[in-house]
Scaffold this motif. Structure first.
Motif, PDB file in Angstrom:
ATOM      1  N   ARG A   1     -39.767  -8.171 -46.648  1.00 54.72           N
ATOM      2  CA  ARG A   1     -40.656  -7.421 -47.414  1.00 54.72           C
ATOM      3  C   ARG A   1     -41.851  -8.225 -47.993  1.00 54.72           C
ATOM      4  NH1 ARG A   1     -43.627  -7.024 -50.923  1.00 54.72           N
ATOM      5  NH2 ARG A   1     -44.084  -5.003 -52.203  1.00 54.72           N
ATOM      6  N   TYR A   2     -41.461  -9.580 -48.192  1.00 58.19           N
ATOM      7  CA  TYR A   2     -42.422 -10.200 -48.785  1.00 58.19           C
ATOM      8  C   TYR A   2     -43.401 -10.942 -47.647  1.00 58.19           C
ATOM      9  CZ  TYR A   2     -39.929 -10.079 -53.113  1.00 58.19           C
ATOM     10  OH  TYR A   2     -39.231  -9.534 -54.189  1.00 58.19           O
ATOM     11  N   LEU A   3     -43.228 -10.420 -46.476  1.00 63.48           N
ATOM     12  CA  LEU A   3     -44.373 -10.954 -45.617  1.00 63.48           C
ATOM     13  C   LEU A   3     -45.413  -9.895 -45.547  1.00 63.48           C
ATOM     14  CD1 LEU A   3     -41.936 -11.872 -42.576  1.00 63.48           C
ATOM     15  CD2 LEU A   3     -42.915 -13.388 -43.957  1.00 63.48           C
ATOM     16  N   ARG A   4     -45.545  -9.016 -46.124  1.00 62.32           N
ATOM     17  CA  ARG A   4     -46.478  -7.835 -46.190  1.00 62.32           C
ATOM     18  C   ARG A   4     -47.776  -8.786 -46.535  1.00 62.32           C
ATOM     19  NH1 ARG A   4     -44.908  -3.049 -49.723  1.00 62.32           N
ATOM     20  NH2 ARG A   4     -43.145  -3.279 -48.290  1.00 62.32           N
ATOM     21  N   GLY A   5     -48.751  -8.385 -45.864  1.00 63.10           N
ATOM     22  CA  GLY A   5     -50.067  -8.997 -46.158  1.00 63.10           C
ATOM     23  C   GLY A   5     -50.416 -10.241 -45.478  1.00 63.10           C
ATOM     24  N   LEU A   6     -49.324 -10.827 -44.864  1.00 65.36           N
ATOM     25  CA  LEU A   6     -49.296 -12.215 -44.244  1.00 65.36           C
ATOM     26  C   LEU A   6     -50.554 -12.184 -43.389  1.00 65.36           C
ATOM     27  CD1 LEU A   6     -47.940 -14.941 -44.403  1.00 65.36           C
ATOM     28  CD2 LEU A   6     -46.644 -14.150 -42.370  1.00 65.36           C
ATOM     29  N   LYS A   7     -51.526 -13.079 -43.449  1.00 63.25           N
ATOM     30  CA  LYS A   7     -52.495 -13.170 -42.342  1.00 63.25           C
ATOM     31  C   LYS A   7     -52.528 -14.260 -41.410  1.00 63.25           C
ATOM     32  CE  LYS A   7     -55.653 -12.905 -45.824  1.00 63.25           C
ATOM     33  NZ  LYS A   7     -54.735 -12.515 -47.067  1.00 63.25           N
ATOM     34  N   PRO A   8     -52.870 -14.299 -40.252  1.00 66.03           N
ATOM     35  CA  PRO A   8     -52.759 -15.419 -39.251  1.00 66.03           C
ATOM     36  C   PRO A   8     -53.161 -16.716 -39.869  1.00 66.03           C
ATOM     37  CG  PRO A   8     -53.792 -13.502 -38.146  1.00 66.03           C
ATOM     38  CD  PRO A   8     -53.488 -12.903 -39.724  1.00 66.03           C
ATOM     39  N   GLU A   9     -54.146 -16.557 -40.779  1.00 64.82           N
ATOM     40  CA  GLU A   9     -54.691 -17.810 -41.132  1.00 64.82           C
ATOM     41  C   GLU A   9     -53.654 -18.472 -42.342  1.00 64.82           C
ATOM     42  OE1 GLU A   9     -56.284 -14.967 -41.174  1.00 64.82           O
ATOM     43  OE2 GLU A   9     -57.599 -14.429 -42.880  1.00 64.82           O
ATOM     44  N   ASP A  10     -52.837 -17.892 -42.821  1.00 69.63           N
ATOM     45  CA  ASP A  10     -52.077 -18.209 -43.901  1.00 69.63           C
ATOM     46  C   ASP A  10     -51.045 -19.219 -43.178  1.00 69.63           C
ATOM     47  OD1 ASP A  10     -53.230 -16.536 -45.562  1.00 69.63           O
ATOM     48  OD2 ASP A  10     -51.835 -14.754 -45.415  1.00 69.63           O
ATOM     49  N   GLY A  11     -50.931 -19.376 -42.079  1.00 72.57           N
ATOM     50  CA  GLY A  11     -50.072 -20.099 -41.296  1.00 72.57           C
ATOM     51  C   GLY A  11     -48.428 -19.521 -41.098  1.00 72.57           C
ATOM     52  N   LYS A  12     -47.681 -20.506 -40.650  1.00 73.14           N
ATOM     53  CA  LYS A  12     -46.396 -19.928 -40.271  1.00 73.14           C
ATOM     54  C   LYS A  12     -45.688 -19.770 -41.763  1.00 73.14           C
ATOM     55  CE  LYS A  12     -43.854 -20.169 -36.084  1.00 73.14           C
ATOM     56  NZ  LYS A  12     -43.338 -20.869 -34.900  1.00 73.14           N
ATOM     57  N   VAL A  13     -44.619 -18.918 -41.911  1.00 74.86           N
ATOM     58  CA  VAL A  13     -43.853 -18.994 -42.893  1.00 74.86           C
ATOM     59  C   VAL A  13     -42.650 -18.925 -42.349  1.00 74.86           C
ATOM     60  CG1 VAL A  13     -43.195 -17.348 -44.998  1.00 74.86           C
ATOM     61  CG2 VAL A  13     -45.523 -17.649 -44.473  1.00 74.86           C
ATOM     62  N   ALA A  14     -41.523 -19.536 -43.005  1.00 75.02           N
ATOM     63  CA  ALA A  14     -39.970 -19.709 -42.688  1.00 75.02           C
ATOM     64  C   ALA A  14     -39.311 -18.564 -43.639  1.00 75.02           C
ATOM     65  CB  ALA A  14     -39.453 -20.854 -42.730  1.00 75.02           C
ATOM     66  N   VAL A  15     -38.589 -17.743 -42.944  1.00 72.65           N
ATOM     67  CA  VAL A  15     -37.938 -16.666 -43.750  1.00 72.65           C
ATOM     68  C   VAL A  15     -36.321 -16.698 -43.480  1.00 72.65           C
ATOM     69  CG1 VAL A  15     -37.990 -14.334 -44.541  1.00 72.65           C
ATOM     70  CG2 VAL A  15     -39.803 -15.122 -43.149  1.00 72.65           C
ATOM     71  N   VAL A  16     -35.575 -16.537 -44.680  1.00 72.33           N
ATOM     72  CA  VAL A  16     -34.152 -16.523 -44.324  1.00 72.33           C
ATOM     73  C   VAL A  16     -33.863 -15.086 -43.771  1.00 72.33           C
ATOM     74  CG1 VAL A  16     -31.850 -16.716 -45.539  1.00 72.33           C
ATOM     75  CG2 VAL A  16     -33.670 -18.472 -45.784  1.00 72.33           C
ATOM     76  N   VAL A  17     -33.041 -14.979 -43.006  1.00 76.49           N
ATOM     77  CA  VAL A  17     -33.038 -13.302 -42.416  1.00 76.49           C
ATOM     78  C   VAL A  17     -31.292 -13.155 -41.981  1.00 76.49           C
ATOM     79  CG1 VAL A  17     -35.045 -12.771 -41.863  1.00 76.49           C
ATOM     80  CG2 VAL A  17     -33.598 -14.018 -40.044  1.00 76.49           C
ATOM     81  N   LYS A  18     -30.916 -12.074 -42.664  1.00 74.91           N
ATOM     82  CA  LYS A  18     -29.668 -11.629 -42.100  1.00 74.91           C
ATOM     83  C   LYS A  18     -29.732 -10.659 -41.190  1.00 74.91           C
ATOM     84  CE  LYS A  18     -29.305  -9.851 -46.452  1.00 74.91           C
ATOM     85  NZ  LYS A  18     -30.347 -10.368 -47.124  1.00 74.91           N
TER      86      LYS A  18
END
Lengths: 353, 324
Positions: free
Chosen positions: B62-79
């Motif tokens: 849910r917190y990836l909403r609004g993530l733009k390509p220029e924001d770079g890569k984000v690591a997320v813990v996923v079940k």
């Protein structure tokens, strides 16, 4: 004011007598077991969970949605029918002291220079019977903020469980009258009973693990106002829903809207919140609080700064509902600790410890 | 062998130090073990607060909403369910696979705090572990096992996909699904009701809704900038709170999520008035599965059936015509 003892087995009979006299509202579960402030048919229905029930007492006086007036146009003239709430007296039982105090704080908004007739009618008609807490939830922190557990401001009657009895204290003339009319030969309470009550309050307070240190708090919040990075960090997990404010017993914001078809309609108000995206959006399209962190900042500033400036009180009573209900478990007490840490020029802490 | 939490912290530190990701979204513990919040780490030091417990409830996607390509890569813990949400978002062009580094966590199920509170004093709880068929609760007095059936969240008891279907790295070993056959007793109970009983059940629930939109705002798939229920111009739905309006809102949302919901249970969990939202969405998921053989989030290439038109759809191909 009278202070008496009521043995616990006699409580249902007392409530039944109150119900004969007027409407009685208390936390009652529906068929799915979900508690809300509902009309009591049978005193056995009443459920008093530890801590404040999920839904705040404000719902009784300030419903999530209410019709204010109806209108019908004939030509260019409108016939308007006001719909003030019914005025028959009613009794609310099972209120926790934090909620009773919160209602007093809400009064400062609704019953100020320009009293709100809808709210006022319900407040005047109501007698509030609070029941003191003997068990604190891990989210409770009222003891650090106010005297709710000991003085129960906002209550007309206060019941404190003492082993096999309830100590019943009349705190207002309204409470005194209700007690005189409905109590069935109660025993007068002694000094020793009052001392036991103080012990119960102290024990409940001691169970509370969260505290808010109010010393210089308003100045602390004010000083942090422009620290954008701080507030962004605080609001990172906020999803922008209305839980913290809708469940808050002192949050009083509402929206006024019309629902009309072909010149006939009604005007209603419904709960609104500074957390919603369109709350502060202006007709021009400009939004002074366009980002969620600004909305969370507003919430904290309102509780500990704006309320103090305008009404002279902190508008947080420590019920813990905002933490219990929050999707991200955002902790208002931790936010205050983070503010203090910031003031000590330490790095704002991200963990709650 | 390092435990899962240590492994997680090491992984995240490495990702941040190497510059592979700009940010890590995981979980941290609050003052009580069951108060777990999303945690956003941008420095290796901040990774020390990361935890993995059966209270890591939030669907962080849910917190990836609004993530733009220029924001770079984000690591997320996923079940398992969270990874499906990633697939679903990619299928709907809300995210690209390259934007995220997925740290997969095989999930034995989350502990329902309300169920736990009925059995132990929450204030005494120090640690809770899920161990296969049982949940072990540690308090100052020692450890006490409970049947998993009694303490896990409803959505976890019926989970068919506990292992992340998509990931860059997996922490720990895959776990056996609790419900490989897709049996859902609660859903059967609802389906067995007469239409009148079912309506009464749901309308009673909808009458409780206070329209806080916590369900919408928590949902990884509810990514509309403005929910139809909150829209002003045009206004689809009055803002007034009443059973009819609430019903329109909740059924409208259920329709929007049909074939898209990944059954993470987020809406159900956060609802302050206990609306049976999991059941509502499970029912829609079952309808879509039966009609279109589609399960949301299994395949990042497959858009949701109600968002596509295909002349080979079974209904069209078989000449079904509902106007007939």
């Amino acid at each position: 004011m009278r202070t008496v003892l009521l043995t616990k087995p006699r409580l249902p009979a007392w409530l039944a007598r109150i119900r004969q006299r007027s409407r009685l509202i208390a936390p009652v579960p529906d068929a799915d077991g979900v508690l809300d402030w509902r009309e009591v048919e049978d005193p056995a229905q009443v459920v008093l969970p530890p801590g404040a029930p999920e839904l705040p007492l404000k719902k009784v006086f300030f419903p999530p949605s209410e019709t204010m007036l109806r209108y019908a146009y004939r030509g260019d003239r409108a016939a308007v029918t006001d719909t003030p709430p019914a005025l028959e007296p009613f009794v609310v039982f099972g209120v926790r002291p934090c909620d009773a105090l919160a209602q007093r704080i809400a009064d400062l908004v609704f019953l100020g220079d320009l009293p709100d007739p809808y709210y006022q009618a319900r407040r005047q008609a109501a007698t509030i019977i609070s029941v003191n807490c003997t068990e604190a939830l891990p989210e409770c922190f009222c003891a650090s903020l106010n005297n709710a557990l000991t003085e129960a401001p906002g209550s007309d009657l206060l019941l404190t469980p003492l082993n096999g009895d309830y100590l019943v204290e009349a705190l207002t003339a309204k409470g005194e009258a209700l007690l005189a009319e409905t109590a069935d030969d109660p025993t007068a309470a002694s000094e020793a009973d009052l001392a036991r009550k103080a012990e119960v309050a102290a024990q409940t307070a001691a169970q509370q693990t969260r505290q808010i240190d109010v010393e210089g708090l308003t100045e602390l919040v004010r000083a942090a106002y422009h620290d954008e990075e701080f507030w962004k960090k605080q609001a990172e997990a906020c999803v922008g829903c209305g839980v913290c404010t809708f469940l808050c017993p002192t949050c009083t914001c509402f929206d006024v809207r019309d629902d009309a078809v072909s010149g006939r309609g009604l005007r209603f108000r419904c709960w609104d919140t500074c957390q919603f995206a369109d709350f502060s959006k202006e007709a021009s399209g400009h939004d002074p609080r366009a980002q969620q962190w600004q909305r969370q900042r507003n919430r904290i500033c309102h509780k500990f700064w704006y309320s103090v400036d305008r009404c002279g009180v902190i508008s947080c009573v420590g019920c813990g509902r905002c933490l219990r209900g929050c999707a991200g478990h955002s902790d208002i007490a931790a936010a205050i600790e983070n503010l203090r840490a910031r003031a000590r020029e330490e790095k704002p802490v991200t963990a709650d410890e | 062998m390092p435990n899962q939490t240590d492994q997680l912290r090491e992984t995240c530190k490495r990702l941040l130090e190497s510059g592979e990701v700009k940010k890590v979204i995981g979980y941290r513990e609050g003052r009580a073990p069951y108060h777990v919040s999303p945690h956003f780490a941008e420095t290796p030091e901040e990774c020390d607060a990361l935890v993995l417990t059966p209270f890591c409830t939030q669907n962080l996607v849910r917190y990836l909403r609004g993530l733009k390509p220029e924001d770079g890569k984000v690591a997320v813990v996923v079940k398992g369910c969270d990874a499906r949400a990633v697939n679903a978002l990619i299928a709907e062009h809300q995210l690209t696979r390259e934007q995220v580094y997925l740290i997969g966590v095989p999930c034995q199920g989350l502990v329902d705090v309300d169920k736990l509170a009925k059995r132990v004093n929450l204030a005494q709880v120090q640690e809770v572990r899920v161990e296969g068929a049982q949940v072990v609760v540690r308090t100052a007095e020692g450890e006490q096992p409970f049947p998993a059936q009694d303490l896990l969240e409803d959505c976890c008891l019926v989970c068919e996909y506990p292992n992340p279907l998509v990931h860059d790295q997996m922490l720990g070993f895959e776990v056996a699904p609790r419900n490989p056959e897709g049996v859902d007793a609660e859903l059967e109970r609802i389906e067995a009701m007469s239409p009148e009983e079912r309506q009464e059940y749901f309308r009673r629930a909808f009458s409780r809704c206070i329209r806080c939109y916590a369900c919408v705002r928590t949902c990884p798939l509810c990514y509309c900038t403005t929910c139809f229920a909150q829209q002003n111009k045009p206004q689809w739905l009055p803002r007034s709170v009443g059973t009819d309006e609430n019903e329109m809102f909740q059924l409208g949302r259920a329709m929007h999520l049909a074939g898209r919901c990944v059954q993470c249970g987020g809406c159900d969990r956060v609802c302050p008035v206990n609306l049976p939202l999991r059941l509502l969405n499970a029912k829609m998921a079952r309808e879509i599965r039966e009609a279109f053989a589609h399960v949301s989030g299994l395949d990042a290439e497959k858009p949701p059936p109600l968002a596509t038109f295909d002349s080979q759809d079974r209904d069209i191909a078989e000449g079904n015509n509902y106007d007939r």
